[in-house]
Motif scaffolding. Sequence first.
Motif, PDB file in Angstrom:
ATOM      1  N   LEU A 164       5.767  -4.299  12.414  1.00 27.90           N
ATOM      2  CA  LEU A 164       5.584  -3.054  11.029  1.00 27.90           C
ATOM      3  C   LEU A 164       7.035  -2.670  10.321  1.00 27.90           C
ATOM      4  O   LEU A 164       8.193  -2.778  11.229  1.00 27.90           O
ATOM      5  N   GLY A 165       6.607  -1.856   9.734  1.00 27.12           N
ATOM      6  CA  GLY A 165       8.276  -1.334   9.097  1.00 27.12           C
ATOM      7  C   GLY A 165       8.054  -0.074   8.991  1.00 27.12           C
ATOM      8  O   GLY A 165       6.884   0.522   8.520  1.00 27.12           O
ATOM      9  N   SER A 166       8.763   0.828   9.395  1.00 28.63           N
ATOM     10  CA  SER A 166       8.043   2.050   9.862  1.00 28.63           C
ATOM     11  C   SER A 166       9.505   2.571   9.718  1.00 28.63           C
ATOM     12  O   SER A 166      10.507   2.521   8.643  1.00 28.63           O
ATOM     13  N   GLY A 167       9.385   4.854   9.202  1.00 31.24           N
ATOM     14  CA  GLY A 167      10.828   5.268   9.214  1.00 31.24           C
ATOM     15  C   GLY A 167      10.669   6.805   9.441  1.00 31.24           C
ATOM     16  O   GLY A 167       9.776   6.998   8.696  1.00 31.24           O
ATOM     17  N   VAL A 168      11.472   8.051   8.851  1.00 30.30           N
ATOM     18  CA  VAL A 168      11.089   8.728   8.204  1.00 30.30           C
ATOM     19  C   VAL A 168      11.023   8.861   6.687  1.00 30.30           C
ATOM     20  O   VAL A 168      12.610   8.367   6.150  1.00 30.30           O
ATOM     21  N   HIS A 191      -3.753  -8.323   2.819  1.00 29.07           N
ATOM     22  CA  HIS A 191      -3.841  -6.988   2.997  1.00 29.07           C
ATOM     23  C   HIS A 191      -2.842  -5.930   3.950  1.00 29.07           C
ATOM     24  O   HIS A 191      -2.561  -6.302   4.592  1.00 29.07           O
ATOM     25  N   GLN A 192      -2.635  -5.063   3.440  1.00 29.85           N
ATOM     26  CA  GLN A 192      -1.503  -3.608   4.370  1.00 29.85           C
ATOM     27  C   GLN A 192      -2.272  -2.768   4.643  1.00 29.85           C
ATOM     28  O   GLN A 192      -3.879  -2.420   4.166  1.00 29.85           O
ATOM     29  N   MET A 193      -1.423  -1.873   5.537  1.00 28.16           N
ATOM     30  CA  MET A 193      -2.600  -0.532   5.830  1.00 28.16           C
ATOM     31  C   MET A 193      -1.025   0.511   5.468  1.00 28.16           C
ATOM     32  O   MET A 193      -0.018  -0.254   6.831  1.00 28.16           O
ATOM     33  N   GLU A 194      -1.665   1.457   5.003  1.00 25.14           N
ATOM     34  CA  GLU A 194      -0.019   2.511   4.935  1.00 25.14           C
ATOM     35  C   GLU A 194      -0.503   3.375   6.436  1.00 25.14           C
ATOM     36  O   GLU A 194      -1.442   3.811   6.161  1.00 25.14           O
ATOM     37  N   GLY A 195       0.359   4.322   6.823  1.00 22.93           N
ATOM     38  CA  GLY A 195       0.410   5.444   7.469  1.00 22.93           C
ATOM     39  C   GLY A 195       1.387   6.431   7.608  1.00 22.93           C
ATOM     40  O   GLY A 195       2.036   6.198   7.282  1.00 22.93           O
ATOM     41  N   ALA A 206       6.058   7.163   8.051  1.00 15.22           N
ATOM     42  CA  ALA A 206       5.535   6.246   7.715  1.00 15.22           C
ATOM     43  C   ALA A 206       5.788   5.324   8.340  1.00 15.22           C
ATOM     44  O   ALA A 206       6.576   4.784   8.485  1.00 15.22           O
ATOM     45  N   PHE A 207       4.636   4.480   7.862  1.00 13.81           N
ATOM     46  CA  PHE A 207       4.405   2.935   8.122  1.00 13.81           C
ATOM     47  C   PHE A 207       4.075   2.167   7.506  1.00 13.81           C
ATOM     48  O   PHE A 207       3.114   3.056   6.716  1.00 13.81           O
ATOM     49  N   GLY A 208       3.912   0.464   7.476  1.00 13.51           N
ATOM     50  CA  GLY A 208       3.155   0.248   6.778  1.00 13.51           C
ATOM     51  C   GLY A 208       2.786  -1.252   8.090  1.00 13.51           C
ATOM     52  O   GLY A 208       3.914  -2.236   7.621  1.00 13.51           O
ATOM     53  N   PHE A 224      12.776   3.624   1.044  1.00 14.21           N
ATOM     54  CA  PHE A 224      12.082   5.305   0.701  1.00 14.21           C
ATOM     55  C   PHE A 224      12.158   5.867   2.123  1.00 14.21           C
ATOM     56  O   PHE A 224      11.193   6.844   2.388  1.00 14.21           O
ATOM     57  N   THR A 225      12.916   5.000   3.383  1.00 16.75           N
ATOM     58  CA  THR A 225      12.260   5.747   4.153  1.00 16.75           C
ATOM     59  C   THR A 225      14.454   5.850   4.938  1.00 16.75           C
ATOM     60  O   THR A 225      14.769   5.186   4.969  1.00 16.75           O
ATOM     61  N   GLU A 226      14.457   7.039   5.762  1.00 19.20           N
ATOM     62  CA  GLU A 226      16.091   7.117   6.572  1.00 19.20           C
ATOM     63  C   GLU A 226      16.100   8.131   7.172  1.00 19.20           C
ATOM     64  O   GLU A 226      15.419   9.275   7.536  1.00 19.20           O
ATOM     65  N   TYR A 242      -0.859  -7.944  -3.326  1.00 20.33           N
ATOM     66  CA  TYR A 242      -0.670  -8.973  -3.968  1.00 20.33           C
ATOM     67  C   TYR A 242       0.661  -9.448  -4.685  1.00 20.33           C
ATOM     68  O   TYR A 242       1.909  -7.839  -4.811  1.00 20.33           O
ATOM     69  N   ARG A 243       1.418 -10.632  -4.136  1.00 20.68           N
ATOM     70  CA  ARG A 243       2.975 -10.871  -4.856  1.00 20.68           C
ATOM     71  C   ARG A 243       2.965 -12.327  -5.443  1.00 20.68           C
ATOM     72  O   ARG A 243       1.839 -12.857  -4.233  1.00 20.68           O
ATOM     73  N   ARG A 244       3.675 -12.298  -5.984  1.00 21.30           N
ATOM     74  CA  ARG A 244       4.097 -13.913  -6.235  1.00 21.30           C
ATOM     75  C   ARG A 244       4.943 -14.164  -5.036  1.00 21.30           C
ATOM     76  O   ARG A 244       6.488 -13.715  -5.087  1.00 21.30           O
ATOM     77  N   THR A 264       0.888  -1.521  -0.036  1.00 18.95           N
ATOM     78  CA  THR A 264       0.295   0.048  -0.231  1.00 18.95           C
ATOM     79  C   THR A 264       0.818   1.137  -0.162  1.00 18.95           C
ATOM     80  O   THR A 264       0.358   2.521  -0.021  1.00 18.95           O
ATOM     81  N   SER A 265       2.370   1.073   0.129  1.00 15.95           N
ATOM     82  CA  SER A 265       3.172   2.435   0.071  1.00 15.95           C
ATOM     83  C   SER A 265       2.804   2.762  -1.469  1.00 15.95           C
ATOM     84  O   SER A 265       3.031   4.008  -1.519  1.00 15.95           O
ATOM     85  N   ALA A 266       2.011   2.425  -2.413  1.00 17.90           N
ATOM     86  CA  ALA A 266       2.168   2.701  -3.200  1.00 17.90           C
ATOM     87  C   ALA A 266       1.436   4.041  -3.923  1.00 17.90           C
ATOM     88  O   ALA A 266       1.128   4.601  -4.545  1.00 17.90           O
TER      89      ALA A 266
HETATM   90  N1  DAH Z   1       6.109  -1.276   2.497  1.00 20.04           N
HETATM   91  C1  DAH Z   1       6.824  -2.049   3.013  1.00 20.04           C
HETATM   92  C2  DAH Z   1       6.387  -3.833   2.915  1.00 20.04           C
HETATM   93  O1  DAH Z   1       5.420  -3.974   1.718  1.00 20.04           O
HETATM   94  C3  DAH Z   1       6.374  -1.707   4.331  1.00 20.04           C
HETATM   95  C4  DAH Z   1       6.371  -0.398   4.987  1.00 20.04           C
HETATM   96  C5  DAH Z   1       7.836   0.193   5.537  1.00 20.04           C
HETATM   97  C6  DAH Z   1       5.957   0.966   5.092  1.00 20.04           C
HETATM   98  C7  DAH Z   1       7.982   1.157   5.846  1.00 20.04           C
HETATM   99  C8  DAH Z   1       6.352   1.680   5.430  1.00 20.04           C
HETATM  100  C9  DAH Z   1       7.220   2.326   5.649  1.00 20.04           C
HETATM  101  O2  DAH Z   1       5.372   3.333   4.635  1.00 20.04           O
HETATM  102  O3  DAH Z   1       7.679   3.577   6.116  1.00 20.04           O
HETATM  103  O4  DAH Z   1       7.067  -4.140   3.382  1.00 20.04           O
END
Ligand code: DAH
Length: 379
Positions: free
Chosen positions: A214-218, A143-147, A236-238, A193-195, A129-131, A107-109
């Motif tokens: 979850l994954g996240s970052g600045v 299913h994902q949630m992006e913040g 952001a986080f996902g 996309f994060t640092e 969706y992923r193979r 959902t980062s898309a």
């Molecule tokens: N898009 C990453 C994944 O599918 C998850 C994620 C990581 C989203 C870091 C983020 C982020 O917004 O900052 O594994």
Amino acid sequence: MLTASPHCNITLPILNKVGRNLHHQEHHPLNIIKTIIEDHFSKTFRQPSTSASSTEDEPVFRYFDNMSPRVTTQQCFDDLLIQPDHVSRAVTDTYYFDETSLLRPHTSAHQTELMRAGHKAFLATGDCYRRDEIDYCHYPVFHQMEGVRLWPCSEVDDAYVIADLKSTLEGLVRRLFGDDIVFRWDEAAYFPFTEPSLELEIWSEERQDWLEVLGSGVIHTDILRNVDMADHRGWAFGLGLERWAMTLFDIPDIRLFWSEDPRFLTQFRPSSKKTEDGREFVRFAPFSKYPPCFKDISFWTPESYHANDFAAIVRDVAGDLVESVTLTDEFTHPKTQRLSVCYRITYRSMSASLVDDDVNALQEKVRQLAVDTLAVELR
Ligand code: DAH
């Protein structure tokens, strides 16, 4: 396989999942988790208000859960600084309609499109969706949630953003997993996309191991510059809803989320039995466990071979009757350097006992398709 473009690798069973929207379905565990998270953000952050007392640093979070899963490579990869040779772009890993449009693998898309539209605080939820390989926690649709949360640069520095990211997500994890949850931050994580990037892990008593939740970052400054937000900073986080739901409700197999069996779906209704030990989330009670049926297959692989292509064949032939595909042996011929692999396919239905003849027919189809479409040589 849809044949509109030679680049297309989306099969009908996958396309048929588009629009199912499990995250919209009332009382579905994925919907329950999504709703609780949105509700938590609503309670934690300011609600739309005309009152003069509302302060600017308490943003209104907007929720999106209906964005089309068909996205462009620009949105999904380029805008997020994902390198041209990154494995997630490969046709072995991602479902493409054509060279530039695909089913979102995360959902980062939607990050950059929502930021471009002026949103500074949002949650975006959707089917991805992923193979991939096949086992109890991998399914081609999940299913994902992006913040995302942004501030004007004049109000914050990176240390502030990181502190806010941590306290927000720690609060979220406590809200769902309880105040006693033991967690830790993995600061060695990397996302393009994060640092910096950070992963949050919780301690699982059941598994006696850390579980990444979850994954996240600045948000990378180049991303903000590209969406005309160079004067902003933010986090952001996902997170993957299935993983949270499987842990919270004790759901043992990811295929169950797709079950239309009332014995699955009714368990999560608020009216069904409350937990005796005061848990907020009912423990899923397996309604029956039918016996598995194992079949082995071994073959010589061509140079272009990718395990995800084999998994896709098994999934297309057996649908939700396949529980796992496990590599049990591989060896390289010392003279020819050819690679031979052996897989054990576990077939198991969630709702009935499998009949030998049916499984044999599935296995025969898998063997045939592997030869016809992957050019493998059966052993
Ligand atoms: N898009 C990453 C994944 O599918 C998850 C994620 C990581 C989203 C870091 C983020 C982020 O917004 O900052 O594994």
